[in-house]
Design an enzyme around this catalytic site. Structure first.
Site, PDB file in Angstrom:
ATOM      1  N   CYS A 113      -4.996  -7.293  -8.034  1.00 50.09           N
ATOM      2  CA  CYS A 113      -4.220  -6.057  -8.100  1.00 50.09           C
ATOM      3  C   CYS A 113      -3.028  -6.151  -9.035  1.00 50.09           C
ATOM      4  CB  CYS A 113      -3.764  -5.668  -6.698  1.00 50.09           C
ATOM      5  SG  CYS A 113      -5.107  -5.070  -5.640  1.00 50.09           S
ATOM      6  N   ASP A 159      -8.360   0.139   1.975  1.00 53.42           N
ATOM      7  CA  ASP A 159      -7.902   1.519   1.846  1.00 53.42           C
ATOM      8  C   ASP A 159      -8.398   2.389   2.998  1.00 53.42           C
ATOM      9  OD1 ASP A 159      -6.511   1.021  -0.476  1.00 53.42           O
ATOM     10  OD2 ASP A 159      -8.105   1.716  -1.802  1.00 53.42           O
ATOM     11  N   ASP A 213      -1.330   0.288   2.678  1.00 52.94           N
ATOM     12  CA  ASP A 213      -1.574  -1.149   2.551  1.00 52.94           C
ATOM     13  C   ASP A 213      -0.811  -1.679   1.343  1.00 52.94           C
ATOM     14  OD1 ASP A 213      -3.294   0.013   0.659  1.00 52.94           O
ATOM     15  OD2 ASP A 213      -4.866  -1.458   0.960  1.00 52.94           O
TER      16      ASP A 213
END
Length: 328
Positions: free
Chosen positions: A15, A88, A221
């Site tokens: 990420c 998610d 998150d």
């Protein structure tokens, strides 16, 4: 296969390779789409996924997430990418029902046997989540990419969202942070870091179940924008502010030491730069703030309210001016 260093085939990883938050928001500004009354959560609040009502008492959650490798082991990369995509759904209080693979592959540089290991890792995590991977799409690409498009379901009255936070409540974090720092160390040294892999491959399923049982309605998150970035988005969307207790924020084993050794992802620095105009760092050092802004991959849930079994890392307060997050 053991000699292949997957992280060397990508400029970023996990990420941390996201487009910087400020740049992304500028690109999508005003693109909110068709006004559909059945869309409960859409593009406007920058939430973790979309939620669309399909009948009374039932909504579908739809999301997609993919990234370049942050680990050299293809099987572990596949597991992390799948857990991250499914997060998610969990972050919105949902239950995954199916997923499809998303693949970009430099097939002239990397064997398809390596891709098979990536897909096997993703499939094993999907099975752990109790769902099947039912298809996918692949392209030839200059860097390896892998992730999932995931579909889940949720009762609308159980939905957790990032614009529902209220002032005066505890802030709960369900995973320790620091995987971005540790992944940066792994890429630079090749050293295996089991604590980071364990954290990134742990599903947020149990945390989400505990949150919904506790009546939590506001959640997100922690992924590429870091704890500070995702908390800032939540505060902004909900019209509140927050105070973080630095000493209460848990670190993954080895993360603080790696940070002191200078293993800092570029994405973590960009996260801090983005949030800084709205941040009162108090007496926290620059290193402390980098830690709080660290770009996570498959991080934990950030929940507004107390959830038994997980640490409270701060509290929400009434908004007062431009400062939305204070560190104490």
């Amino acid at each position: 296969m053991d000699d292949i260093k997957l992280t060397s085939f990508a400029a970023g990883g996990g990420c941390a390779c996201k487009i910087p938050a400020g740049e992304l928001e500028s690109a999508v500004e005003g693109l909110v789409g068709h006004a559909d009354p059945d869309v409960i959560v859409g593009l406007d609040a920058g939430d973790d996924a979309a939620a669309v009502k399909i009948q009374d008492g039932l909504a579908v959650i739809s999301t997609a997430d993919f990234f370049t490798p942050m680990l050299n082991d293809p099987y572990d990369w596949g597991r992390v990418a799948a857990a991250n995509a499914l997060s998610d759904v969990y972050a919105m209080g949902g239950t995954p029902v199916t997923a499809i693979n998303l693949v970009g592959w430099p097939r002239e540089a990397l064997s398809l046997d390596i891709l098979r290991e990536v897909l096997r890792g993703g499939m094993d995590v999907a099975e752990q989540a109790g769902i099947s991977i039912t298809g996918g799409h692949s392209i030839t690409a200059p860097e390896p990419l892998y992730g999932l498009s995931a579909t889940g379901i949720v009762a609308p009255d159980k939905l957790m969202r990032n614009d529902a936070a209220e002032a005066g409540l505890p802030i709960t974090l369900t995973k320790a942070i620091g995987v971005g720092i540790l992944n940066n160390k792994h890429k630079a040294t090749g050293e295996a870091i089991p604590s980071a892999v364990e954290s990134m491959t742990t599903l947020n399923r149990e945390a989400a179940q505990a949150a919904t049982q506790a009546g939590i309605t506001a959640a997100t998150d922690i992924t590429g924008f870091g704890l500070l970035g995702h908390l800032y988005k939540m505060c902004r969307a909900s019209g509140i502010a927050a105070e973080i207790d630095l000493a209460a924020v848990p670190a993954i084993d080895g993360a603080r030491e790696a940070l002191a050794d200078g293993f800092i992802p570029g994405g973590s620095r960009r996260n801090l730069d983005w949030v800084r105009p709205h941040l009162d760092g108090g007496e926290a050092s620059e290193e402390d703030l980098i830690f709080l802004a660290d770009a996570q991959t498959s991080g934990g849930l950030l929940l507004i309210g107390e959830v038994p079994g997980y640490p409270v890392v701060g509290r929400t307060v009434a908004a007062n001016g431009e400062t939305l997050i204070s560190v104490r």
